[in-house]
Design an enzyme around this catalytic site. Structure first.
Site, mmCIF file in Angstrom:
data_model
loop_
_atom_site.group_PDB
_atom_site.id
_atom_site.type_symbol
_atom_site.label_atom_id
_atom_site.label_comp_id
_atom_site.label_asym_id
_atom_site.label_seq_id
_atom_site.Cartn_x
_atom_site.Cartn_y
_atom_site.Cartn_z
ATOM 1 N N ASP A 266 10.330 3.694 -1.046
ATOM 2 C CA ASP A 266 9.842 2.321 -0.957
ATOM 3 C C ASP A 266 10.145 1.825 0.469
ATOM 4 O OD1 ASP A 266 8.730 -0.105 -1.490
ATOM 5 O OD2 ASP A 266 9.827 -0.462 -3.348
HETATM 6 C C1 NOJ Z 1 7.821 -2.881 -1.518
HETATM 7 C C2 NOJ Z 1 7.559 -2.882 -2.984
HETATM 8 O O1 NOJ Z 1 8.767 -2.763 -3.690
HETATM 9 C C3 NOJ Z 1 6.609 -1.799 -3.455
HETATM 10 O O2 NOJ Z 1 6.272 -2.042 -4.788
HETATM 11 C C4 NOJ Z 1 5.381 -1.734 -2.591
HETATM 12 O O3 NOJ Z 1 4.536 -0.724 -3.040
HETATM 13 C C5 NOJ Z 1 5.777 -1.520 -1.159
HETATM 14 N N1 NOJ Z 1 6.638 -2.599 -0.718
HETATM 15 C C6 NOJ Z 1 4.582 -1.413 -0.237
HETATM 16 O O4 NOJ Z 1 3.944 -2.617 -0.151
#
Ligand code: NOJ
Length: 723
Positions: A266
């Site tokens: 993430d």
């Molecule tokens: C952080 C988020 O937790 C995740 O769900 C997302 O896919 C990513 N950012 C990319 O935007």
């Protein structure tokens, strides 16, 4: 499109180490627009050199095909081998045509509807140049304080699994090289939704039994449906952040489940290993994550600053790098990017598809099917003959109803309730008054007098309340689950002067509605319904559409009940007294009942359904046999409607404490006015399994109950025995 036979092994053999590592780096698109500028600011903090920027494998976040094309063209010119970038984005509930948030989609209990919405999103996103979506998000949840409950289908493992798998199938289709399909990434593995006290990114401590029984099934179902990628979660799980958690990634995901697709961190999750106090520096963090199987580093300094060095120092083998790079190249090959780096996207297609009448029609149907009629004393539906309508509240004429994670959707493209009512009843006199703000820290009652006056003079009142759309979603946890600001005070005053009124809610989580439930004649929850929200609300309020949604996350009576969920384990001292009476020395609260205000599975209709019978073809089964269950439901009303027939099970005695009720099957059926339908289910031995104290997935002989109805309100129950 013909399957690509591009030779990725040959390509790999031509790549330098830096080029290989580049494929394992994902940066925000703003980093790669121009690579000749001075390396300062965020780029410098990430330790990414100009030379590495030209080699990265993937990027995220853009607004249109034109932007994607410019980035792809610019990149392919700079990349020595001309390897196309992968474009990834969070297409959570639509790309430009926005359908209801996943929490609402779950309430439809209709996987076919979820597929229709997802197909629409896949077509638009693909036309817009997206190759991979960070969807489905299938984190199991029990605590409405957590803002990201809006992205999930709620507190039931079965509903989450069915809806997650439906999304994977619909995004990917049979073949992701087809320009109408895109690849998927299941997230957030694992148990991100178990954040302590519902505070985002917070610690998660859960037993292995609970993980396996409730939290894991939906991720697994999405992988079984063929999801291409997995994103480990930000949180630490039982002491170790997911990205570095060996048990989670190596033992469970790769070992037990055999997942050999791409694992992507993430956003800066590798960098956050430093903040977690797990890694000393970015190099340590990169080593930890890579060794644990993370192929792509999204937005941290880890891989770009250290991975080449780690190989040169012999700490990471180039063979392992090759394996990870091959996975990324293989996905690019499967998508057909070596032949068409735009995956069939184009500005013409994007413009033709986004918000086209066909897609708006799907968004409208979805918003209708996902809305839940929480309460109705007979006030709804309003008569379409009403000539004088007051629409009151901060959401009366607000188009900020698309919800968080709405990708490229725009507020101005959403229909407000006032617009929806005007569209439906062009000749009615409509008075709109916001009354107050929906912000928690705005305590301004200046608009009350106008709102109350409008309510007094109207034949019907639509009271549009809720929480702003940025109160849920990532990083937006709440400790108070009431309607923010002065909205309850407004409701009291407005409802005191006109009883022909219904509240319409916009919210990204279950709210505490205990007082509203007492004073409002009817409550219709739209959640965040998306582009067609106002039209759907109007059609539901005036009976053009019949509500059929059922909540998939319990609405607490008080925030102190959180976490509250229908499938809770039996206690040794269950409460036996009436809901509003405290029972000392029983599992009970003083001044608040145990049950949810609106439990899982609750939702009303304008039709009047009755459960006539629950029949079992036998009351004994073995591991090799099944029980056929038939539920008969009658529509006693004078309008056709849809009912979600839900089947629950209770294991009466087992070697581990079992939930008081668990959903084992559901089916949404159309029932005509005055008609009776039968719904057939099959109980198999597998449905009766659970994780025992050794975490073995087993069933045990004994007695069970099977019921139809909804959580906390099981209407018909029969017993059976597993031999
Ligand atoms: C952080 C988020 O937790 C995740 O769900 C997302 O896919 C990513 N950012 C990319 O935007």
């Amino acid at each position: 499109m013909a399957k690509s036979n591009f030779d990725i092994n040959k390509l790999l053999s031509q790549m330098t180490l830096e080029e290989k590592v580049g494929q394992l780096i994902q940066l925000n698109s703003m980093f790669i627009g121009e690579t000749t500028a001075d390396i300062t600011g965020p780029k410098e903090q990430l330790g990414v050199s100009d030379s590495m920027l030209a080699k990265i494998g993937s990027t995220l976040n853009f607004h249109s095909f034109a932007e994607v094309k410019a980035l792809q063209d610019g990149h392919m010119e700079k990349d020595r081998l001309g390897i196309p970038l992968l474009f990834m984005m969070d297409v959570i509930h639509g790309y430009r045509t926005i359908f209801p948030i996943p929490l609402a989609l779950g309430a439809s209990f209709d996987p076919e509807l979820v597929k229709d919405c997802t197909r629409m999103a896949a077509k638009e996103a693909s036309a817009g140049g997206i190759h991979v979506t960070f969807t489905p998000m299938v984190d199991y949840v029990r605590d409405a304080r957590w803002g990201r409950v809006m992205e999930t289908c709620g507190e039931d493992p079965l509903v989450n699994s069915v809806m997650g798998a439906a999304q994977v199938e619909a995004f990917q289709g049979d073949d992701i090289s087809d320009p109408e399909n895109i690849a998927t990434c299941v997230k957030h593995f694992a148990a991100y939704g178990g954040a302590e006290a519902g505070r985002d990114y917070n610690t998660v401590e859960l037993s292995e039994r609970l993980l396996r029984e409730c939290y894991f099934p939906a991720y697994k179902a999405c992988l079984d449906a063929g999801a291409n990628m997995v994103m480990p979660s930000f949180n630490s799980l039982n002491g170790v952040p997911s990205i570095a958690n060996k048990w989670l990634i190596q033992d469970v995901l790769k070992g037990e489940w055999g997942f050999d697709g791409i694992i992507i961190s993430d956003y800066n999750a590798i960098g956050e290993l430093l903040k977690h106090g797990i890694a000393q520096n970015a190099k340590d963090a990169a080593l930890m994550a890579f060794e644990n199987g993370c192929d792509i580093d999204m937005m941290s300094a880890g891989y770009c600053s250290s991975l080449c060095q780690l190989v040169e120092e012999g700490k990471v083998s180039e063979k392992k790098i090759d394996e990870a790079v091959l996975k990324v190249l293989e996905l690019k090959r499967e998508l057909g990017l070596f032949e068409d780096p735009y995956h069939g996207g184009s500005t013409e297609k994007e413009e033709a598809l986004c918000l086209c009448p066909e897609h708006r029609a799907i968004a409208l149907r979805a918003a209708e099917e996902c809305a839940v009629l929480l309460k109705n004393n007979g006030t709804l539906p309003f008569s379409k003959d009403i000539k004088n309508i007051a629409i009151i509240g901060p959401f009366a004429d607000s188009n900020a109803i698309k919800g968080f994670w709405a990708c490229n959707g725009l507020d101005k493209e959403c229909v407000s309730v006032a617009e929806g009512v005007k569209n439906l009843l062009p000749d009615a006199k409509i008075t709109v008054a916001a009354g107050c703000s929906a912000e928690w820290n705005v305590c301004d009652k200046d608009g009350f007098a106008e709102a109350v006056e409008a309510a007094r003079n109207a034949d019907a009142v639509i009271l549009c309340l809720g929480e702003p759309q940025n109160y849920s979603g990532e990083g937006n946890s709440r400790a108070d689950l009431g309607l923010p600001g002065e909205q309850m005070a407004l409701a009291r005053e407005v409802l005191a002067v006109n009883k022909n009124a219904a509240a319409v809610l916009f919210n990204g989580r279950p709210l505490v509605l205990t007082e509203l439930d007492e004073i409002a004649p009817a409550i219709l929850d739209m959640f965040f319904p998306g582009s067609e929200g106002g039209n759907a609300a109007a059609r539901l309020l005036f009976g053009e559409a019949n509500p059929s949604g059922k909540v998939t996350m319990s609405f607490p009576k008080s925030v102190g009940q959180c976490p509250i969920y229908y499938n809770h384990p039996s206690t040794g001292r269950p409460k036996a007294r009436p809901e509003n009476v405290h029972q000392p020395y029983a599992s009970s609260y003083i001044g608040c009942g145990n049950k949810a205000l609106y439990p899982f599975g609750h939702g009303l209709s304008y039709s009047d359904f009755s459960y006539e019978s629950l029949e079992l073809d036998t009351d004994r089964m073995s591991a090799d046999s099944e029980i056929n269950v038939r539920v008969t439901v009658k529509n006693n009303g004078d309008r056709a409607g849809k009912e979600v027939v839900q089947l629950y099970m209770r294991d009466l005695c087992a070697s581990a404490v079992r939930p008081v009720q668990s959903l084992i099957a559901f089916k949404k059926v159309d029932i005509g006015a005055g008609e009776t339908v039968t719904v057939d289910f099959t109980i198999t031995e597998e449905m009766l399994r659970f994780y025992n104290f050794r975490c073995e997935f087993i069933s045990e002989p004994g007695d069970f109950e099977v019921s139809a109805g909804y959580a906390d309100n099981l209407i018909l129950t029969k017993k059976f025995t597993l031999e």
